[in-house]
Design a protein around this motif. Structure first.
Motif, short mmCIF file in Angstrom:
data_model
loop_
_atom_site.label_atom_id
_atom_site.label_comp_id
_atom_site.label_asym_id
_atom_site.label_seq_id
_atom_site.Cartn_x
_atom_site.Cartn_y
_atom_site.Cartn_z
N ASN A 33 5.95 -10.48 3.24
CA ASN A 33 6.84 -10.86 2.17
C ASN A 33 5.97 -11.49 1.10
OD1 ASN A 33 8.57 -12.19 0.40
ND2 ASN A 33 10.08 -12.58 1.99
N CYS A 34 5.71 -10.75 0.03
CA CYS A 34 4.77 -11.23 -1.00
C CYS A 34 5.29 -12.43 -1.78
CB CYS A 34 4.41 -10.10 -1.95
SG CYS A 34 3.40 -8.85 -1.14
N VAL A 35 6.57 -12.74 -1.66
CA VAL A 35 7.09 -13.92 -2.33
C VAL A 35 6.58 -15.17 -1.61
CG1 VAL A 35 9.19 -15.21 -2.90
CG2 VAL A 35 9.12 -12.72 -3.19
N ASP A 46 -13.42 -1.61 9.72
CA ASP A 46 -13.78 -0.21 9.99
C ASP A 46 -12.60 0.74 9.87
OD1 ASP A 46 -16.50 -0.78 10.50
OD2 ASP A 46 -16.02 -1.40 12.54
N GLU A 47 -11.39 0.20 9.83
CA GLU A 47 -10.20 1.05 9.74
C GLU A 47 -9.81 1.29 8.28
OE1 GLU A 47 -10.43 -1.47 13.26
OE2 GLU A 47 -10.07 -2.07 11.20
N MET A 48 -9.18 2.44 8.03
CA MET A 48 -8.59 2.70 6.71
C MET A 48 -7.30 1.89 6.61
SD MET A 48 -9.11 6.79 6.40
CE MET A 48 -8.65 7.16 8.08
N GLU A 49 -6.82 1.72 5.38
CA GLU A 49 -5.60 0.93 5.17
C GLU A 49 -4.75 1.61 4.11
OE1 GLU A 49 -4.58 -3.64 3.84
OE2 GLU A 49 -6.39 -3.24 4.98
N ILE A 50 -3.46 1.63 4.35
CA ILE A 50 -2.51 2.14 3.36
C ILE A 50 -1.52 1.01 3.07
CG2 ILE A 50 -0.69 3.80 2.86
CD1 ILE A 50 -2.12 5.72 4.80
N LEU A 51 -1.37 0.69 1.81
CA LEU A 51 -0.48 -0.37 1.38
C LEU A 51 0.66 0.27 0.59
CD1 LEU A 51 -1.42 -3.71 -0.11
CD2 LEU A 51 -0.14 -2.18 -1.57
N VAL A 52 1.90 -0.10 0.90
CA VAL A 52 3.07 0.39 0.16
C VAL A 52 3.87 -0.83 -0.27
CG1 VAL A 52 5.19 1.74 0.26
CG2 VAL A 52 3.15 2.54 1.47
N VAL A 53 4.19 -0.91 -1.55
CA VAL A 53 4.96 -2.03 -2.09
C VAL A 53 6.43 -1.64 -2.12
CG1 VAL A 53 5.28 -3.54 -4.07
CG2 VAL A 53 2.98 -2.80 -3.44
N GLU A 54 7.24 -2.35 -1.35
CA GLU A 54 8.67 -2.04 -1.29
C GLU A 54 9.46 -2.71 -2.41
OE1 GLU A 54 9.97 -3.01 2.65
OE2 GLU A 54 9.05 -1.23 3.51
N SER A 55 8.99 -3.87 -2.88
CA SER A 55 9.64 -4.52 -4.01
C SER A 55 8.63 -5.44 -4.68
CB SER A 55 10.87 -5.32 -3.56
OG SER A 55 10.49 -6.38 -2.72
N GLY A 56 8.82 -5.69 -5.96
CA GLY A 56 7.92 -6.55 -6.71
C GLY A 56 6.60 -5.86 -7.03
N VAL A 69 -0.20 -2.91 -8.24
CA VAL A 69 0.59 -1.93 -7.50
C VAL A 69 2.05 -2.39 -7.55
CG1 VAL A 69 0.87 -0.73 -5.31
CG2 VAL A 69 -1.40 -1.52 -6.00
N ALA A 70 2.91 -1.54 -8.10
CA ALA A 70 4.31 -1.90 -8.33
C ALA A 70 5.22 -1.31 -7.26
CB ALA A 70 4.75 -1.40 -9.70
N GLN A 71 6.46 -1.77 -7.27
CA GLN A 71 7.47 -1.30 -6.34
C GLN A 71 7.49 0.22 -6.29
OE1 GLN A 71 11.37 -2.90 -7.05
NE2 GLN A 71 12.39 -1.25 -5.95
N GLY A 72 7.50 0.78 -5.08
CA GLY A 72 7.56 2.22 -4.89
C GLY A 72 6.21 2.90 -4.93
N GLU A 73 5.15 2.17 -5.24
CA GLU A 73 3.81 2.75 -5.29
C GLU A 73 3.04 2.40 -4.03
OE1 GLU A 73 3.06 2.68 -10.10
OE2 GLU A 73 2.24 1.05 -8.89
N GLY A 74 2.01 3.17 -3.77
CA GLY A 74 1.17 2.93 -2.61
C GLY A 74 -0.29 2.91 -3.01
N PHE A 75 -1.13 2.53 -2.07
CA PHE A 75 -2.55 2.37 -2.35
C PHE A 75 -3.31 2.67 -1.07
CE2 PHE A 75 -5.10 0.72 -5.74
CZ PHE A 75 -6.30 0.37 -5.14
N PHE A 76 -4.38 3.45 -1.17
CA PHE A 76 -5.22 3.79 -0.03
C PHE A 76 -6.54 3.04 -0.13
CE2 PHE A 76 -8.71 6.30 1.70
CZ PHE A 76 -8.28 6.47 3.01
N ILE A 77 -6.95 2.40 0.95
CA ILE A 77 -8.22 1.69 0.99
C ILE A 77 -9.05 2.31 2.10
CG2 ILE A 77 -9.35 -0.54 1.34
CD1 ILE A 77 -6.63 -1.81 0.43
N ASN A 78 -10.21 2.84 1.73
CA ASN A 78 -11.06 3.51 2.72
C ASN A 78 -11.71 2.53 3.67
OD1 ASN A 78 -12.23 5.69 3.96
ND2 ASN A 78 -13.40 6.35 2.19
#
Length: 88
Positions: A33-35, A46-56, A69-78
């Protein structure tokens, strides 16, 4: 699913020491909860990461490049990329 707001431990190279998943399947899912969550300071693993913002919005830094990164967007981290995230 786990809450990643627990304190992550890092070594002197900023490698995160927390295990993610298992050796056979190094995958873990988290929810924040980013709030109310604290910043996830720069670290890498060593693991990849995928971040998805559900709100805010969330500010993400990967290898010194910042991105909002805004609501509804995602981000890939190698794997191996130095990264962190902060509430925006």
């Amino acid at each position: 699913m786990q809450d990643s707001s627990k304190n992550s431990k890092v070594d002197n190279t900023l490698k995160e020491l927390n295990a993610h998943g298992s050796f056979e399947l190094p995958i873990e899912t988290y929810t924040d909860n980013c709030v109310i969550f604290h910043s996830l300071y720069n670290h890498w693993h060593d693991e990849m990461e995928i971040l998805v913002v559900e709100s805010g919005r969330t500010r993400v830094s990967v290898n010194g490049t910042d991105c909002l990164v805004a609501q509804g967007e995602g981000f890939f981290i190698n794997a191996g990329a130095l990264h962190g995230a902060w509430p925006a």
